[in-house]
Write a protein that holds these residues in place. Structure first.
Motif, mmCIF file in Angstrom:
data_model
loop_
_atom_site.group_PDB
_atom_site.id
_atom_site.type_symbol
_atom_site.label_atom_id
_atom_site.label_comp_id
_atom_site.label_asym_id
_atom_site.label_seq_id
_atom_site.Cartn_x
_atom_site.Cartn_y
_atom_site.Cartn_z
ATOM 1 N N GLU A 66 26.564 7.684 -28.252
ATOM 2 C CA GLU A 66 26.624 7.751 -29.705
ATOM 3 C C GLU A 66 26.600 9.205 -30.183
ATOM 4 O OE1 GLU A 66 23.279 5.519 -30.890
ATOM 5 O OE2 GLU A 66 24.130 3.576 -30.314
ATOM 6 N N HIS A 67 25.781 10.012 -29.540
ATOM 7 C CA HIS A 67 25.686 11.415 -29.920
ATOM 8 C C HIS A 67 27.017 12.131 -29.702
ATOM 9 C CE1 HIS A 67 23.974 15.473 -30.242
ATOM 10 N NE2 HIS A 67 24.730 15.752 -29.195
ATOM 11 N N LEU A 68 27.624 11.922 -28.555
ATOM 12 C CA LEU A 68 28.885 12.591 -28.258
ATOM 13 C C LEU A 68 29.990 12.130 -29.188
ATOM 14 C CD1 LEU A 68 28.820 12.651 -24.361
ATOM 15 C CD2 LEU A 68 28.169 14.437 -25.972
ATOM 16 N N ARG A 69 29.952 10.881 -29.570
ATOM 17 C CA ARG A 69 30.957 10.397 -30.516
ATOM 18 C C ARG A 69 30.840 11.137 -31.851
ATOM 19 N NH1 ARG A 69 34.089 6.043 -30.198
ATOM 20 N NH2 ARG A 69 32.865 5.243 -28.443
ATOM 21 N N ARG A 70 29.594 11.425 -32.253
ATOM 22 C CA ARG A 70 29.395 12.155 -33.500
ATOM 23 C C ARG A 70 29.814 13.617 -33.354
ATOM 24 N NH1 ARG A 70 24.287 9.588 -33.359
ATOM 25 N NH2 ARG A 70 23.227 11.584 -33.105
ATOM 26 N N GLN A 71 29.682 14.151 -32.125
ATOM 27 C CA GLN A 71 30.018 15.558 -31.902
ATOM 28 C C GLN A 71 31.502 15.775 -31.622
ATOM 29 O OE1 GLN A 71 27.641 18.174 -32.023
ATOM 30 N NE2 GLN A 71 26.393 16.539 -32.887
ATOM 31 N N ALA A 72 32.254 14.698 -31.467
ATOM 32 C CA ALA A 72 33.672 14.832 -31.107
ATOM 33 C C ALA A 72 34.450 15.581 -32.174
ATOM 34 C CB ALA A 72 34.289 13.447 -30.872
ATOM 35 N N GLY A 73 34.039 15.463 -33.429
ATOM 36 C CA GLY A 73 34.736 16.184 -34.496
ATOM 37 C C GLY A 73 34.678 17.685 -34.291
#
Length: 960
Positions: free
Chosen positions: A223-230
């Motif tokens: 979940e964290h990496l998905r938020r950081q993908a931007g």
């Protein structure tokens, strides 16, 4: 072996009772009850700080000392129960606590290390961070630069030489992965020495470090990496350096960020064949310049629309030097920090500042501080720390957690500067902290409220060191209603608790750093006098040039040459007082949290009226922290359904922010106030909630909505009407471009000779220019040599080639970058027009390219170089590459300067809506090379550039 403390079968019940008690305190009225297998975050709403408090209560209740890793690993009460089963009995604040900071048991001894003795002077002549490190390497390579308190009994050290050697290995390995100068490399590492080696390794390779927030707990990695993908997409980083927990998700990351090619770790980079000694010897360090990017600092909460603050070496060093001058930092200072290295205060303020000034940095993990804040204080005692920085919540946490504990022997008398920043400073917190630790030698004068922001590198304002806290007592009503900060008693004070409700106490953050300026402006951008509240703006050498690859956000950042901070403030006696945040941010534990993603996530929950959610922060008068409040409209009336919805909101908040709401309001329809265009009026909702008026019926609501929609409609129509001529012109331009480009392509492919193809392109380009009604002024065609030559032009827009085709009656060969060959049709057309593709224009670095260009130069058709190599939306003539001038010198050909004017205004980089404008081409007299010597090439380049600069209509970007 220690005997496990837990033996009573009722221990599980006692543990759950502790958890329930904390949940009820955090969320009054909540119906959630803990079970052994419920999630601490999603089910119970315990964020990081709440888990810290739970850990402390468990230790006090059971008389044990739990490992700090429990904060990171425990996901359920059952995990806590297992940790308790392995824990030995004993006071959690005993001698082990002192050993965690490096102190000997039952001792007050301090560290004296001859290797750490400071040397005279500072790297005042260094232009880059790399030169700063070189300065220290030349004087004291083996001196300890960083002491990392890795565990209770483990201290790791890093000298300047070890930092440089590790950085060289990382740089060589990155080059082996294909990293080029100017690329971004993302850095997602926990606090540790690997971060420092990796950061400088990225700089050694000529790339740009992009620090990113590492995931807090194992269960939240994806979940964290998905938020950081931007962020990864925005910076287009080809490489991410991270740790083993993240590396297995490389394929998922690649799908979220297509530009990402490699996900690696510091250990993998060090073991790379490219990092071997022979490979490193053949790969020299990148020669960085002062105005090159040294760091992209993404503002906290950058997810949907990432804002990466682009900071050059010059920006960072200007801020570090100004801060050091204002705070009187010297090499004999010792900085003690637990701040995360992905945050500007921890990265720049503590680490890079310590590196520049030659201070020893004593570092610990943020998790170690949160679990046991006394470690910070004991580290200051043990290493005789003099300088620290932390957000307000850290000082409040020390007061709450350490009041009444055994701190015998603690000596804080060395602590001369305790900076308090990164979130609003609470005067009550400072008073409580000074009172609590005065018995241990803390001087109240060391407490120093500061102000800064990433857009100014890190720091902007700081009071004189040693002065202590200055508090301004102003009339509350006059301030809130009229924006006038009238002193309640005629003067600022040093702190008092006599707030009678009509007096507001505000903390001075001091004057601006040397070389920096502040101003307060009203809503129309007009400067305001002292003691009048308005929007804070600043300028100075630390200021960023803008957000990385985000032109819209960059444009909004500047106002008449000043940078907009997004904060409301006033000045008094030249010192800054912050009154509130204009930005809609929620600040918790030093983090800037944006409400937008959470509002959208809650709006998607069943039972919530979509688009009718407001998330905002409310200051807690006791702690100074902001409380997170969620207001969501719903039509649900069943109590069980409402409880389920409340749990869903908590889970959404933990997913988006890793933070549980302090208050959840399930409001009736139309309670969430909106603007006429449908935007949430968070300030108005906050005001209604505080006043207890949230959800009250509004008289004639349908009429109000109708008026708002009517006003909105009029505004939208007006805006589109004003933009309509530009849109119609763009449609006209593209409508003619399509058939003319098709005709040109057919002719270029079909006509046999280059001269015929060029003649067709020349006529069609002139026709297209006429159809677009862009006047073209051509001067100096008679100065073109009769024989062969080298043409050198500036580069400002995609239309430069069309303008040159419309200007030059005879064929030229454009020199183009190899990336243009990726499209088969474009490649065919360019090759048919005689275009020469090269990797670099600087032929000193590529003999093969030099031979290719020399061959074409001998063919009789002039070569045309865009000497800047690239262009962007910002005006200004950039540096010229040397390739064109070396080819001219070797072949003995004259160089013709060609100045293009107006093309950037007609079609800017990053935009595809052309505008009508005047164009100009000035062909200057040829310049003959004086020789092939290096200085001859530089003189020729400078002469050509000076002539183009005189006629292109843009300023010299090298003088910025």
């Amino acid at each position: 072996m220690p005997t496990p403390h837990l033996a009573d079968p009722h221990d599980a019940a006692q543990l759950l009772a502790l958890v329930d008690a904390l949940v009820r305190e955090l969320h009054p009225g909540a119906m959630r009850r803990a079970t052994l297998d419920c999630a601490l975050d999603r089910d119970l709403g315990l964020d990081s700080l709440s888990r810290v408090e739970l850990l402390a209560r468990i230790e006090r209740h059971y008389g044990v000392r739990l490992p700090t890793t429990v904060l990171d690993s425990a996901e359920t009460p059952r995990d806590l129960l297992a940790a308790l089963a392995d824990a030995p009995a004993g006071s959690p604040l005993s001698q082990a606590t002192r050993r965690a900071a490096g102190d000997a048991p039952a001792s007050t001894s301090t560290v004296t290390d001859p290797v750490s003795e400071p040397s005279a002077g500072m790297p005042s002549g260094a232009a880059t961070l790399l030169e700063v490190l070189d300065w220290h390497l030349a004087r004291h390579p083996e001196r300890c630069h960083v002491r990392f308190l890795a565990g209770d009994d483990e201290v790791e050290t890093l000298s300047h030489a070890e930092l440089a050697n590790g950085a060289r290995k990382v740089a060589a390995a990155l080059r082996g992965l294909g990293v080029q100068p100017g690329d971004c490399v993302a850095l997602m590492l926990p606090t540790g020495l690997d971060f420092f080696r990796s950061f400088f390794g990225i700089l050694f390779a000529g790339a740009v470090p992009v620090p990113m927030y590492p995931p807090a707990r194992p269960a939240q990695i994806e979940e964290h990496l998905r938020r950081q993908a931007g962020i990864l997409r925005n910076c287009a980083a080809p490489v991410l350096i991270t740790f083993d927990r993240v590396r297995p998700l490389a394929s998922a990351l690649a799908g979220l960020a297509p530009e990402l090619v490699h996900v690696t770790t510091p250990a993998a980079l060090a073991a790379s064949p490219a990092a071997s000694a022979p490979a490193m010897a053949s790969a020299p360090r990148h020669p960085a310049r002062a105005r090159e990017l040294a760091l992209i600092q993404y503002t906290s909460g950058s997810t949907g629309d990432p804002k990466g603050v682009a900071l050059s070496h010059a920006n960072l060093l200007a801020n570090i030097r100004a801060w050091g001058l204002a705070a009187k930092v010297e090499a004999r200072d010792v900085c003690v920090s637990w701040l995360p290295l992905y945050h500007d205060m921890g990265l720049i303020g503590t680490w890079l500042g310590s590196l520049y000034h030659g201070c020893t940095l004593v570092l610990m993990s943020p998790l170690d501080f949160l679990a046991r804040p006394e470690r910070w204080l004991w580290a200051i005692h043990h290493y005789r720390g003099t300088v620290t920085a932390a957000p307000n919540f850290a000082y409040e946490l020390c007061v709450k957690r350490l009041a009444g504990t055994d701190l015998a022997g603690l000596d804080l008398s060395s602590w001369r500067l305790a900076a308090n920043g990164a979130e609003p400073v609470n005067p009550d917190t400072l008073e409580r902290f000074a009172h609590a630790f005065a018995p241990y030698g803390l001087s109240a004068g060391s407490l120093t409220p500061v102000y800064g922001l990433a857009e100014c590198s890190v720091g902007l304002c700081v009071p004189p060191p040693g002065r202590g806290v200055r508090i301004d007592r102003v009339e509350r009503t006059l301030l809130t209603r009229e924006g006038h900060a009238l002193a309640a008693d005629g003067a600022a004070g040093t702190g008092t608790n006599d707030d009678d409700g009509e007096v507001l106490r505000l903390v001075s953050c001091g004057p601006p750093l040397p070389g920096h300026e502040l101003r307060i402006v009203d809503a129309d951008g007009r400067p305001l006098p002292e003691r009048h509240v308005g929007e804070l703006e600043f300028r100075g050498p630390s200021a960023t040039a803008g957000y990385y690859r985000n032109p819209a956000a960059s444009a909004a950042l500047f106002h008449d040459g000043w940078l907009v901070t997004g904060d409301h403030a006033y000045l008094a006696d030249g010192e800054l007082y912050i009154t509130g945040r204009a930005k809609e941010l929620i600040i918790r534990a030093g983090r800037n949290l944006y409400p937008y993603d959470l509002e959208q996530a809650i709006g998607d929950l069943p039972g919530v009226r979509k688009g009718c959610v407001a998330v905002f922060g409310v200051s807690d008068p006791t702690s100074g922290e902001e409380r997170l409040v969620v207001v969501a409209e719903t039509r649900l009336e069943d109590q069980a359904e409402r409880q389920a919805l409340e749990a869903g909101i908590v889970a959404a908040a933990m997913t988006q922010l890793d933070l549980a709401p302090d208050a959840i309001v399930l409001a009736p329809p139309h309670a969430v106030l909106k603007t006429s265009s449908g935007k949430i009026r968070r300030a108005a909702v906050r005001e209604a909630w505080l006043a207890g008026r949230l959800g009250e019926p509004v008289r004639a609501a349908w009429l109000q909505v109708l008026r708002l929609h009517a006003a909105s409609l009029a505004g939208r129509i007006g805006k589109r009407a004003r933009a309509l001529p530009g849109v119609l012109y763009a449609v006209w331009a593209w409508a003619w471009f399509a058939p003319l480009a098709t005709l040109a392509a057919i002719g270029i492919i079909g006509l046999p000779g280059l001269g015929q193809r060029w003649a067709l392109a020349h006529r069609l380009a002139r026709l297209y220019r006429w159809l677009c009604a862009c006047p073209l002024r051509i001067e100096g065609l008679d100065k073109l040599p009769a024989g062969n030559c080298i043409l050198v032009a500036n580069h400002a827009s995609y239309i430069d080639g069309f303008v040159l085709a419309a200007t030059l009656p005879h064929p030229v060969r454009f020199i183009a970058k190899t990336e243009l060959r990726a499209q088969p049709l474009l490649r065919t057309l360019l090759e048919r027009m005689g275009t020469v593709f090269v990797d670099r224009f600087d032929t000193r670095q590529s003999l093969e390219d030099a031979r290719t260009l020399a061959t074409h130069a001998e063919a009789g058709v002039p070569l045309l170089f865009f000497a800047e190599g690239t262009f962007g939306p910002e005006e200004g003539l950039r540096a010229f590459r040397l390739g064109a001038f070396q080819v001219a010198a070797r072949q003995g050909l004259p160089v013709v300067p060609v100045a293009l004017a107006g093309t950037r205004a007609v079609l800017r980089s990053g935009g595809w809506q052309p505008q009508r404008g005047r164009l100009g081409v000035r062909i200057c007299a040829p310049l003959q090379p004086a020789g092939e010597d290096w200085h001859d090439l530089l003189a020729l380049r400078d002469a050509v550039r000076a002539r183009i600069l005189a006629h292109c209509g843009e300023h010299d970007a090298l003088q910025d």
